[in-house]
Design an enzyme around this catalytic site. Sequence first.
Site: not given
Length: 253
Positions: A14-16, A100, A102, A170, A176, A215, A237
């Site tokens: 996931n490049w976000k 997600h 976020e 998650e 992260g 992570s 990441g």
Amino acid sequence: MFSKKVPRALVAGNWKMNGTTASLAELRLLATMLEGVELDCDVMICPPASLLTAAHKLTRGSIIRLGGQDCHPEPHGAHTGDIAAEMLKDAGASAVIVGHSERRITYQEGDGLVRAKAQAGHRAGLMAIICIGETLEERQQGQTMRIIAAQVKGSVPEKATGANTVIAYEPVWAIGTGLTPSPPEVGSVHSHIREKLSGLIGEHAHAVPILYGGSVKPSNAGELMAIDNVNGALVGGASLRAADFIGIIKAYS
Ligand code: PGA
């Protein structure tokens, strides 16, 4: 490395909100690294929507599949700034991430909306990658299993099957941060998810891949993949650089 898992594992990146056309060089590199390599897992990259079409062109003929990062529940309409599942499909995606943390946290997206987005993905012919996970506060209060059960019940459509749905566990506090739950902690949440899925969709539950995310890096991927009911990873990441991501893919295959 490990015995073949059922369901087949998926390693998704996931490049976000990262990446411009220059970042496609990493995708090209990843495609080159995977050329002719036999894997026991599927590989996916979820770039920003702006890069999907170019990424699709670039990965033609490669095993790399593409996904979107979110979608609106409706197929079209007056929703400025949103993207429909059908548009993601049209741009070359075969999956979409929904729920997600976020988005759940920043935009207060609740289980009902996440479920509607997953259904939109199914309507468009996309696999829905449904994210769930507890916050640090919820874990400290011993609420993890209750939160996970409620999120499965509220976010997973009744018509979910192994062909159209993936669950990503998650823990919010692991995203992260470099922190991860211990393998027994991951194992107990994943088996709880499998059990709750069984109650919801019956025998289909056994075919739904359950990914761990938060992570994940080349150094911990092998240990995570060895856990029962862990069928792959959702990677943030460490998916941005092909050299890191390939290390995770190799641990999972
Ligand atoms: P991370 O993100 O790998 O950077 O922790 C995971 C995710 O949010 O999917």
